[in-house]
Design a protein around this motif. Structure first.
Motif, PDB file in Angstrom:
ATOM      1  N   VAL A  39       0.894  -1.111   0.020  1.00  0.00           N
ATOM      2  CA  VAL A  39      -0.081  -0.021  -0.132  1.00  0.00           C
ATOM      3  C   VAL A  39       0.827   1.336   0.049  1.00  0.00           C
ATOM      4  O   VAL A  39       0.634   2.317  -0.595  1.00  0.00           O
ATOM      5  N   VAL A  40       2.156   1.040   0.816  1.00  0.00           N
ATOM      6  CA  VAL A  40       2.872   2.405   0.777  1.00  0.00           C
ATOM      7  C   VAL A  40       3.473   2.554  -0.743  1.00  0.00           C
ATOM      8  O   VAL A  40       3.605   3.880  -1.098  1.00  0.00           O
ATOM      9  N   LEU A  41       3.802   1.491  -1.249  1.00  0.00           N
ATOM     10  CA  LEU A  41       4.578   1.595  -2.510  1.00  0.00           C
ATOM     11  C   LEU A  41       3.634   1.892  -3.734  1.00  0.00           C
ATOM     12  O   LEU A  41       3.994   2.447  -4.497  1.00  0.00           O
ATOM     13  N   LEU A  42       2.267   1.209  -3.601  1.00  0.00           N
ATOM     14  CA  LEU A  42       1.528   1.407  -4.968  1.00  0.00           C
ATOM     15  C   LEU A  42       0.346   2.375  -4.626  1.00  0.00           C
ATOM     16  O   LEU A  42      -0.212   2.790  -5.588  1.00  0.00           O
ATOM     17  N   GLY A  43      -0.064   2.797  -3.334  1.00  0.00           N
ATOM     18  CA  GLY A  43      -1.134   3.523  -2.996  1.00  0.00           C
ATOM     19  C   GLY A  43      -2.090   2.436  -2.681  1.00  0.00           C
ATOM     20  O   GLY A  43      -2.065   1.273  -2.840  1.00  0.00           O
ATOM     21  N   ALA A  44      -3.137   2.907  -1.911  1.00  0.00           N
ATOM     22  CA  ALA A  44      -4.337   2.155  -1.251  1.00  0.00           C
ATOM     23  C   ALA A  44      -4.662   0.980  -2.211  1.00  0.00           C
ATOM     24  O   ALA A  44      -4.888  -0.210  -1.838  1.00  0.00           O
ATOM     25  N   GLY A  45      -5.387   1.680  -3.117  1.00  0.00           N
ATOM     26  CA  GLY A  45      -6.298   0.569  -4.050  1.00  0.00           C
ATOM     27  C   GLY A  45      -5.422  -0.495  -4.666  1.00  0.00           C
ATOM     28  O   GLY A  45      -5.743  -1.603  -4.612  1.00  0.00           O
ATOM     29  N   GLN A  46      -4.532   0.226  -5.419  1.00  0.00           N
ATOM     30  CA  GLN A  46      -3.766  -0.951  -6.205  1.00  0.00           C
ATOM     31  C   GLN A  46      -2.572  -1.885  -5.136  1.00  0.00           C
ATOM     32  O   GLN A  46      -2.654  -2.906  -5.514  1.00  0.00           O
TER      33      GLN A  46
END
Length: 244
Positions: A39-46
């Protein structure tokens, strides 16, 4: 968020490899260890979407040799309840800002890990009603934050299951609840190269985790998983608070 290029894709593959290794070693832990970092790397949804995809696959790998030991009496009501709450988790997650979802995910992971580590006894999490309650909580958490395992672990603790009983049932549940989550929101948008590296990370993690499982006693392995998950939950919470 991860930038493009081979560097970012290799980081993703490395995170997936670590998560797959610990799940194959201890029977639990992919989402707890990897989802906060993804989540930190890609953002929450992805990030949650990738955690659902990878966790479902590694659960299927772990189920291959133990599907006959699945406790269907508990799993059927749990899966039915999860199927009802997965859409709710997707709906809630879609309406939260990025920092708010990070904070929520950090709180959920941290609280869940601490409950599992404490061996908490919850009378409501027993029998068929307890399976429905655990499945409902797990389905919501899995689709919203990618971490549905703690509710199932708490049910197993309260039911008095041994590790031998828990692992195949948890893998069976993991395949289905992650399939529900993916069906509800689709797969993440990654490049072909990233998907290939993630697949390689899952395969390598399965091999490494199996090797570790034969050499690391169950108790220490489980503690390692939970400590890694606790660190990930706290880090995600802090990132969300700093980004708010």
């Amino acid at each position: 968020m991860v930038t493009g290029g081979w560097g970012g894709e290799l980081v993703l593959a490395g995170v997936v490899l670590v998560g797959a290794s610990v799940q194959r070693m201890a029977g639990i832990g992919f989402a707890l260890v990897a989802a906060p970092v993804l989540v930190v790397l890609l953002g929450a949804g992805q990030g949650v979407g990738l955690a659902n995809c990878a966790a479902g696959v590694i659960s299927a790998v772990g189920l291959v040799g133990g599907w006959r030991q699945v406790r269907l009496g508990a799993m059927v009501p749990m899966v039915v309840a999860a199927g009802c709450t997965v859409p709710v988790g997707v709906w809630v997650a879609a309406r939260l800002s990025g920092p708010a979802l990070l904070v929520g995910m950090g709180v959920l992971v941290t609280a869940a890990v601490l409950l599992v580590m404490s061996g908490a006894r919850v009378p409501a999490l027993r029998g068929v009603p307890g399976a429905f309650a655990a499945g409902a909580a797990s389905g919501f958490m899995n689709s919203a934050a990618g971490v549905g395992g703690p509710a199932v672990s708490l049910y197993a603790v309260n039911a008095g299951w041994t590790a031998r009983e828990f692992v195949p049932s948890a893998q069976f549940y993991g395949v289905l609840v992650n399939a529900f989550s993916i069906a509800a929101k689709g797969t993440p948008h990654l490049s072909t190269a990233a998907w290939l590296l993630v697949a390689a990370g899952i395969a390598a993690g399965a091999v490494i985790g199996k090797w570790l499982a034969e050499r690391v006693p169950e108790g220490p392995a489980r503690r390692i998983v939970l400590l890694l998950a606790l660190a990930g939950g706290v880090s995600t919470l802090l990132k969300g608070l700093l980004g708010a």
